[in-house]
Design a protein around this motif. Sequence first.
Motif, PDB file in Angstrom:
ATOM      1  N   ILE A  84      -1.712   0.567  -9.565  1.00 19.49           N
ATOM      2  CA  ILE A  84      -3.139   0.773  -9.847  1.00 19.49           C
ATOM      3  C   ILE A  84      -3.993  -0.185  -9.026  1.00 19.49           C
ATOM      4  O   ILE A  84      -5.010   0.207  -8.427  1.00 19.49           O
ATOM      5  CB  ILE A  84      -3.404   0.620 -11.357  1.00 19.49           C
ATOM      6  CG1 ILE A  84      -2.871   1.858 -12.094  1.00 19.49           C
ATOM      7  CG2 ILE A  84      -4.887   0.406 -11.642  1.00 19.49           C
ATOM      8  CD1 ILE A  84      -2.894   1.746 -13.608  1.00 19.49           C
ATOM      9  N   ARG A  85      -3.591  -1.432  -8.940  1.00 21.85           N
ATOM     10  CA  ARG A  85      -4.369  -2.399  -8.163  1.00 21.85           C
ATOM     11  C   ARG A  85      -4.329  -2.076  -6.669  1.00 21.85           C
ATOM     12  O   ARG A  85      -5.311  -2.293  -5.955  1.00 21.85           O
ATOM     13  CB  ARG A  85      -3.871  -3.813  -8.450  1.00 21.85           C
ATOM     14  CG  ARG A  85      -4.329  -4.321  -9.821  1.00 21.85           C
ATOM     15  CD  ARG A  85      -3.593  -5.582 -10.262  1.00 21.85           C
ATOM     16  NE  ARG A  85      -4.234  -6.215 -11.416  1.00 21.85           N
ATOM     17  CZ  ARG A  85      -4.164  -5.787 -12.662  1.00 21.85           C
ATOM     18  NH1 ARG A  85      -3.446  -4.702 -12.939  1.00 21.85           N
ATOM     19  NH2 ARG A  85      -4.783  -6.406 -13.637  1.00 21.85           N
ATOM     20  N   ALA A  86      -3.206  -1.550  -6.199  1.00 19.11           N
ATOM     21  CA  ALA A  86      -3.124  -1.131  -4.792  1.00 19.11           C
ATOM     22  C   ALA A  86      -4.056   0.044  -4.525  1.00 19.11           C
ATOM     23  O   ALA A  86      -4.732   0.103  -3.482  1.00 19.11           O
ATOM     24  CB  ALA A  86      -1.683  -0.768  -4.438  1.00 19.11           C
ATOM     25  N   LEU A  87      -4.105   0.995  -5.456  1.00 22.63           N
ATOM     26  CA  LEU A  87      -5.007   2.134  -5.302  1.00 22.63           C
ATOM     27  C   LEU A  87      -6.459   1.679  -5.211  1.00 22.63           C
ATOM     28  O   LEU A  87      -7.262   2.269  -4.475  1.00 22.63           O
ATOM     29  CB  LEU A  87      -4.851   3.094  -6.483  1.00 22.63           C
ATOM     30  CG  LEU A  87      -3.542   3.876  -6.588  1.00 22.63           C
ATOM     31  CD1 LEU A  87      -3.472   4.610  -7.914  1.00 22.63           C
ATOM     32  CD2 LEU A  87      -3.407   4.863  -5.425  1.00 22.63           C
ATOM     33  N   LEU A  88      -6.805   0.629  -5.956  1.00 19.40           N
ATOM     34  CA  LEU A  88      -8.181   0.131  -5.987  1.00 19.40           C
ATOM     35  C   LEU A  88      -8.483  -0.822  -4.833  1.00 19.40           C
ATOM     36  O   LEU A  88      -9.601  -1.358  -4.746  1.00 19.40           O
ATOM     37  CB  LEU A  88      -8.448  -0.565  -7.321  1.00 19.40           C
ATOM     38  CG  LEU A  88      -8.446   0.363  -8.546  1.00 19.40           C
ATOM     39  CD1 LEU A  88      -8.454  -0.452  -9.837  1.00 19.40           C
ATOM     40  CD2 LEU A  88      -9.644   1.306  -8.511  1.00 19.40           C
ATOM     41  N   GLY A  89      -7.505  -1.053  -3.956  1.00 19.17           N
ATOM     42  CA  GLY A  89      -7.727  -1.906  -2.789  1.00 19.17           C
ATOM     43  C   GLY A  89      -7.888  -3.372  -3.129  1.00 19.17           C
ATOM     44  O   GLY A  89      -8.550  -4.115  -2.391  1.00 19.17           O
ATOM     45  N   LEU A  90      -7.261  -3.820  -4.231  1.00 14.87           N
ATOM     46  CA  LEU A  90      -7.432  -5.204  -4.655  1.00 14.87           C
ATOM     47  C   LEU A  90      -6.541  -6.178  -3.885  1.00 14.87           C
ATOM     48  O   LEU A  90      -6.693  -7.396  -4.025  1.00 14.87           O
ATOM     49  CB  LEU A  90      -7.175  -5.328  -6.158  1.00 14.87           C
ATOM     50  CG  LEU A  90      -8.132  -4.526  -7.044  1.00 14.87           C
ATOM     51  CD1 LEU A  90      -7.811  -4.729  -8.512  1.00 14.87           C
ATOM     52  CD2 LEU A  90      -9.578  -4.910  -6.768  1.00 14.87           C
ATOM     53  N   PHE A  91      -5.604  -5.652  -3.093  1.00 20.03           N
ATOM     54  CA  PHE A  91      -4.798  -6.495  -2.199  1.00 20.03           C
ATOM     55  C   PHE A  91      -4.291  -5.626  -1.060  1.00 20.03           C
ATOM     56  O   PHE A  91      -4.209  -4.402  -1.193  1.00 20.03           O
ATOM     57  CB  PHE A  91      -3.626  -7.159  -2.946  1.00 20.03           C
ATOM     58  CG  PHE A  91      -2.772  -6.206  -3.736  1.00 20.03           C
ATOM     59  CD1 PHE A  91      -1.896  -5.327  -3.113  1.00 20.03           C
ATOM     60  CD2 PHE A  91      -2.829  -6.196  -5.124  1.00 20.03           C
ATOM     61  CE1 PHE A  91      -1.100  -4.460  -3.840  1.00 20.03           C
ATOM     62  CE2 PHE A  91      -2.048  -5.326  -5.862  1.00 20.03           C
ATOM     63  CZ  PHE A  91      -1.179  -4.458  -5.210  1.00 20.03           C
ATOM     64  N   PRO A  92      -3.957  -6.229   0.070  1.00 18.07           N
ATOM     65  CA  PRO A  92      -3.414  -5.443   1.190  1.00 18.07           C
ATOM     66  C   PRO A  92      -1.998  -4.974   0.885  1.00 18.07           C
ATOM     67  O   PRO A  92      -1.225  -5.692   0.230  1.00 18.07           O
ATOM     68  CB  PRO A  92      -3.434  -6.427   2.362  1.00 18.07           C
ATOM     69  CG  PRO A  92      -3.412  -7.784   1.722  1.00 18.07           C
ATOM     70  CD  PRO A  92      -4.137  -7.648   0.423  1.00 18.07           C
ATOM     71  N   THR A  93      -1.665  -3.778   1.310  1.00 16.71           N
ATOM     72  CA  THR A  93      -0.315  -3.246   1.117  1.00 16.71           C
ATOM     73  C   THR A  93       0.503  -3.435   2.393  1.00 16.71           C
ATOM     74  O   THR A  93      -0.026  -3.765   3.448  1.00 16.71           O
ATOM     75  CB  THR A  93      -0.373  -1.764   0.735  1.00 16.71           C
ATOM     76  OG1 THR A  93      -1.112  -1.049   1.729  1.00 16.71           O
ATOM     77  CG2 THR A  93      -1.042  -1.576  -0.620  1.00 16.71           C
ATOM     78  N   ASP A  94       1.814  -3.226   2.266  1.00 22.55           N
ATOM     79  CA  ASP A  94       2.717  -3.419   3.398  1.00 22.55           C
ATOM     80  C   ASP A  94       3.122  -2.111   4.068  1.00 22.55           C
ATOM     81  O   ASP A  94       3.806  -2.128   5.088  1.00 22.55           O
ATOM     82  CB  ASP A  94       3.982  -4.157   2.930  1.00 22.55           C
ATOM     83  CG  ASP A  94       3.669  -5.543   2.402  1.00 22.55           C
ATOM     84  OD1 ASP A  94       2.857  -6.243   3.038  1.00 22.55           O
ATOM     85  OD2 ASP A  94       4.221  -5.925   1.349  1.00 22.55           O
ATOM     86  N   GLY A  95       2.713  -0.990   3.482  1.00 22.64           N
ATOM     87  CA  GLY A  95       3.074   0.291   4.086  1.00 22.64           C
ATOM     88  C   GLY A  95       2.496   1.442   3.294  1.00 22.64           C
ATOM     89  O   GLY A  95       2.053   1.287   2.146  1.00 22.64           O
ATOM     90  N   GLY A  96       2.489   2.612   3.908  1.00 21.01           N
ATOM     91  CA  GLY A  96       1.959   3.798   3.271  1.00 21.01           C
ATOM     92  C   GLY A  96       0.447   3.828   3.311  1.00 21.01           C
ATOM     93  O   GLY A  96      -0.201   2.990   3.956  1.00 21.01           O
ATOM     94  N   GLU A  97      -0.118   4.798   2.626  1.00 21.21           N
ATOM     95  CA  GLU A  97      -1.573   4.922   2.588  1.00 21.21           C
ATOM     96  C   GLU A  97      -1.999   5.471   1.235  1.00 21.21           C
ATOM     97  O   GLU A  97      -1.232   6.152   0.555  1.00 21.21           O
ATOM     98  CB  GLU A  97      -2.067   5.840   3.711  1.00 21.21           C
ATOM     99  CG  GLU A  97      -1.478   7.243   3.676  1.00 21.21           C
ATOM    100  CD  GLU A  97      -1.964   8.098   4.829  1.00 21.21           C
ATOM    101  OE1 GLU A  97      -2.713   7.578   5.677  1.00 21.21           O
ATOM    102  OE2 GLU A  97      -1.601   9.288   4.874  1.00 21.21           O
ATOM    103  N   ALA A  98      -3.237   5.173   0.868  1.00 25.15           N
ATOM    104  CA  ALA A  98      -3.795   5.679  -0.385  1.00 25.15           C
ATOM    105  C   ALA A  98      -5.278   5.939  -0.184  1.00 25.15           C
ATOM    106  O   ALA A  98      -5.968   5.204   0.527  1.00 25.15           O
ATOM    107  CB  ALA A  98      -3.579   4.680  -1.517  1.00 25.15           C
ATOM    108  N   ARG A  99      -5.742   7.002  -0.823  1.00 27.66           N
ATOM    109  CA  ARG A  99      -7.161   7.355  -0.789  1.00 27.66           C
ATOM    110  C   ARG A  99      -7.621   7.636  -2.219  1.00 27.66           C
ATOM    111  O   ARG A  99      -6.915   8.300  -2.982  1.00 27.66           O
ATOM    112  CB  ARG A  99      -7.414   8.570   0.094  1.00 27.66           C
ATOM    113  CG  ARG A  99      -6.920   8.413   1.524  1.00 27.66           C
ATOM    114  CD  ARG A  99      -7.170   9.654   2.372  1.00 27.66           C
ATOM    115  NE  ARG A  99      -8.563   9.772   2.754  1.00 27.66           N
ATOM    116  CZ  ARG A  99      -9.099   9.180   3.819  1.00 27.66           C
ATOM    117  NH1 ARG A  99      -8.350   8.441   4.623  1.00 27.66           N
ATOM    118  NH2 ARG A  99     -10.382   9.333   4.106  1.00 27.66           N
TER     119      ARG A  99
END
Length: 305
Positions: A56-71
Motif C-alpha cells: 500500500i505504501r509503495a502504491l502511494l509513492g511513500l518510498f522508492p521501489t526497486d523494480g516494477g511499476e505502479a499507477r
Amino acid sequence: MHDMRDTGYETLPLIEARGLTKHYDGFSLQGVDLTVNEGEVVGFIGKNGAGKSTTIRALLGLFPTDGGEARVLGCPSADLSRASGAELKEQIGVVFDTLSLPDHLRISDVGRIYAYAYANWDARRFARMIAELGIDAKKTVKSLSRGMGMKLSLACALCHDARLLILDEATAGLDPMARDEILDELRDFVAAPGHAILISSHITSDLERIADRIVCIDEGSIVFDLPKDSITDEMGIARCRAADLERIANSGIIPDAELRYLRHDFGIDVLVPDRFAFAENFPEIPVDRMTIDDYMSLLLKGGAR
C-alpha cells in the motif's frame, strides 16, 4: 457484486501494479501484481508481515521501489509524492492502521484544517458523519479510543470527494455495530460511478460482506487473486477421514494440482473447488461452505499431494 454493466466505453484501472518489487533486510516484495477496477472493492489479505502495508505504501509513492511499476488514477506512484501529484491526491482517501493527527487537536479543528488541505472538503458532510459515528466534536484526538480514532480517519477520507479509497486495517478496533456503520458508508461510496476501494483487513468476515475480489499476499508474493464469490459460493471444505482422502484423490473429481488438505486430530479438511459437484459424487462426506479464512489457511498451511 457491484454493477459492472457495459457503459459503452473502456475504463482504466484505478490501481494497477506490475512486478512491484522492494527489498529490505529480511523481507522483499517480490514482483507484486495488483489491479483495482472501477466499481470494485478489492480485499487485500495476508498474515502480519506478509507485505500488505508495504504494498500500500509503495502504491502511494511513500518510498522508492526497486523494480516494477505502479499507477494510481493513471498517475505513476512515484509522482504522487511530488508537487505534480498533488491534484490527484485530492481524489484518494487513505486510512492507515494508526491515527496520524496531532494529539492536541479538537475534532472540530480537524475539520477546519482539512478544509484548507482539500479544495473539495465537505464540511457539512464531515459534521454529519462524526455525529452519526458518535464522535464528540469537542473532544481532542488524544482522548479518542482506537475505534473512535479509526472512525475519525474514515470520516476524513470520505469527505473530500475522493474517487478511490485505500484502507489499511480500517475496521481494526471497531466493535461489530461500528463496523456495520463503516461498511454501510463504504457500500454507498463504491456505488457511485467511477469509485473503487482497496481494503486490507484481518477481519475477513467484513470482506465477505463487501468485497468483490480477494487478493492474498504471503512473504511478499501474491498467492491468489480470485472473485470473492468463487471462494464463498462455489468452494467447500470436505470433512474427511484418512480413507476418504484416498478415495477423493483417486476419483479425479479434484485435479491433483488443486488437491490441498489440513490434518486435524479429529480428521482431515479437504479443499473442494466445487462443493455442489462434490456433494453429488460423495453424498456421505460432509462438505461445508468455504470462508476466506478457511481458503487462506488451506492454501498457505495445507499439504498437497
